[in-house]
Write a protein that holds these residues in place. Structure first.
Motif, mmCIF file in Angstrom:
data_model
loop_
_atom_site.group_PDB
_atom_site.id
_atom_site.type_symbol
_atom_site.label_atom_id
_atom_site.label_comp_id
_atom_site.label_asym_id
_atom_site.label_seq_id
_atom_site.Cartn_x
_atom_site.Cartn_y
_atom_site.Cartn_z
ATOM 1 N N GLY A 26 86.228 43.326 59.577
ATOM 2 C CA GLY A 26 86.259 42.182 58.675
ATOM 3 C C GLY A 26 86.469 40.849 59.371
ATOM 4 N N PHE A 27 86.777 40.866 60.654
ATOM 5 C CA PHE A 27 86.899 39.647 61.440
ATOM 6 C C PHE A 27 86.788 40.010 62.915
ATOM 7 N N THR A 28 86.501 39.012 63.737
ATOM 8 C CA THR A 28 86.395 39.244 65.181
ATOM 9 C C THR A 28 87.699 38.820 65.838
ATOM 10 N N LEU A 29 88.076 39.538 66.877
ATOM 11 C CA LEU A 29 89.356 39.318 67.535
ATOM 12 C C LEU A 29 89.334 38.218 68.590
ATOM 13 N N ASP A 30 88.186 37.603 68.787
ATOM 14 C CA ASP A 30 88.020 36.669 69.906
ATOM 15 C C ASP A 30 89.067 35.560 69.951
ATOM 16 N N TYR A 31 89.490 35.089 68.774
ATOM 17 C CA TYR A 31 90.395 33.945 68.736
ATOM 18 C C TYR A 31 91.784 34.332 68.237
ATOM 19 N N TRP A 32 92.158 35.548 68.523
ATOM 20 C CA TRP A 32 93.446 36.051 68.057
ATOM 21 C C TRP A 32 94.227 36.658 69.207
ATOM 22 N N THR A 33 95.510 36.322 69.253
ATOM 23 C CA THR A 33 96.423 37.073 70.113
ATOM 24 C C THR A 33 96.761 38.365 69.390
ATOM 25 N N ILE A 34 96.772 39.446 70.133
ATOM 26 C CA ILE A 34 97.094 40.757 69.567
ATOM 27 C C ILE A 34 98.388 41.260 70.182
ATOM 28 N N GLY A 35 99.272 41.689 69.323
ATOM 29 C CA GLY A 35 100.541 42.242 69.784
ATOM 30 C C GLY A 35 100.673 43.698 69.389
ATOM 31 N N TRP A 36 101.382 44.432 70.220
ATOM 32 C CA TRP A 36 101.773 45.800 69.888
ATOM 33 C C TRP A 36 103.280 45.802 69.646
ATOM 34 N N PHE A 37 103.669 46.446 68.561
ATOM 35 C CA PHE A 37 105.067 46.580 68.189
ATOM 36 C C PHE A 37 105.365 48.056 67.957
ATOM 37 N N ARG A 38 106.638 48.400 67.941
ATOM 38 C CA ARG A 38 106.999 49.775 67.620
ATOM 39 C C ARG A 38 108.294 49.788 66.830
ATOM 40 N N GLN A 39 108.425 50.843 66.038
ATOM 41 C CA GLN A 39 109.627 50.999 65.231
ATOM 42 C C GLN A 39 110.052 52.456 65.238
ATOM 43 N N ALA A 40 111.230 52.691 65.783
ATOM 44 C CA ALA A 40 111.812 54.022 65.789
ATOM 45 C C ALA A 40 112.675 54.183 64.534
ATOM 46 N N PRO A 41 112.922 55.425 64.117
ATOM 47 C CA PRO A 41 113.735 55.651 62.912
ATOM 48 C C PRO A 41 115.097 54.965 63.024
ATOM 49 N N GLY A 42 115.452 54.218 61.987
ATOM 50 C CA GLY A 42 116.745 53.560 61.955
ATOM 51 C C GLY A 42 116.863 52.312 62.800
ATOM 52 N N LYS A 43 115.754 51.898 63.400
ATOM 53 C CA LYS A 43 115.794 50.718 64.264
ATOM 54 C C LYS A 43 114.836 49.650 63.753
ATOM 55 N N GLU A 44 115.069 48.434 64.221
ATOM 56 C CA GLU A 44 114.177 47.341 63.854
ATOM 57 C C GLU A 44 112.866 47.431 64.626
ATOM 58 N N ARG A 45 111.840 46.855 64.047
ATOM 59 C CA ARG A 45 110.558 46.793 64.738
ATOM 60 C C ARG A 45 110.688 45.843 65.926
ATOM 61 N N GLU A 46 110.241 46.290 67.079
ATOM 62 C CA GLU A 46 110.377 45.484 68.290
ATOM 63 C C GLU A 46 109.026 45.258 68.947
ATOM 64 N N GLY A 47 108.919 44.128 69.636
ATOM 65 C CA GLY A 47 107.700 43.828 70.359
ATOM 66 C C GLY A 47 107.595 44.654 71.628
ATOM 67 N N VAL A 48 106.412 45.142 71.903
ATOM 68 C CA VAL A 48 106.156 45.949 73.090
ATOM 69 C C VAL A 48 105.321 45.162 74.100
ATOM 70 N N SER A 49 104.250 44.553 73.603
ATOM 71 C CA SER A 49 103.330 43.853 74.497
ATOM 72 C C SER A 49 102.432 42.953 73.672
ATOM 73 N N TRP A 50 101.868 41.940 74.320
ATOM 74 C CA TRP A 50 100.844 41.142 73.654
ATOM 75 C C TRP A 50 99.835 40.660 74.683
#
Length: 127
Positions: A26-50
């Motif tokens: 539905g859109f092209t990623l060319d002009y977007w920063t992409i981040g990876w996040f993760r969330q373990a049980p009972g923990k807040e979502r945290e940034g992994v990489s971008w």
């Protein structure tokens, strides 16, 4: 409809590898920063990489530096997260997210600034 879809998760033994993919529709990623996040049980979502729009800038959380590699193929409208030397503490649901970055700034965007999120893919590291 604008959508991000993650894939590539699964069960892997400690020390193993997985490659996650984040595909946009539905859109092209060319002009977007992409981040990876993760969330373990009972923990807040945290940034992994971008990775910035062109791929010229990348960033990693200290916990994954030297083990994870982020990359992108704008022709395929996909961003990847190669995860090596996986540890049990890497177990989490992994999400990709997109924030507009038309001018390819090397900025560490905050979690709340990301506009679009995928549904997540489970990564389990266990023997």
């Amino acid at each position: 409809q604008l959508q991000l879809v993650e894939s590539g998760g699964g069960l892997v033994q400690p020390g193993g590898s997985l490659r996650l993919s984040c595909a946009a529709s539905g859109f092209t990623l060319d002009y977007w920063t992409i981040g990876w996040f993760r969330q373990a049980p009972g923990k807040e979502r945290e940034g992994v990489s971008w990775i910035s729009s062109s791929g010229g800038c990348t960033n990693y959380a200290d916990s994954v530096k030297g083990r994870f590699t982020i990359s992108r193929d704008n022709a395929k409208n996909t961003v990847y997260l190669q995860m090596n030397s996986l540890k049990p503490e890497d177990t989490a649901v992994y999400y990709c997210a997109a924030v507009p970055n038309r001018y390819d700034y090397c900025l560490d965007y905050q979690k709340y600034e990301y506009h679009y999120w995928g549904q997540g893919t489970q990564v389990t590291v266990s023997s």
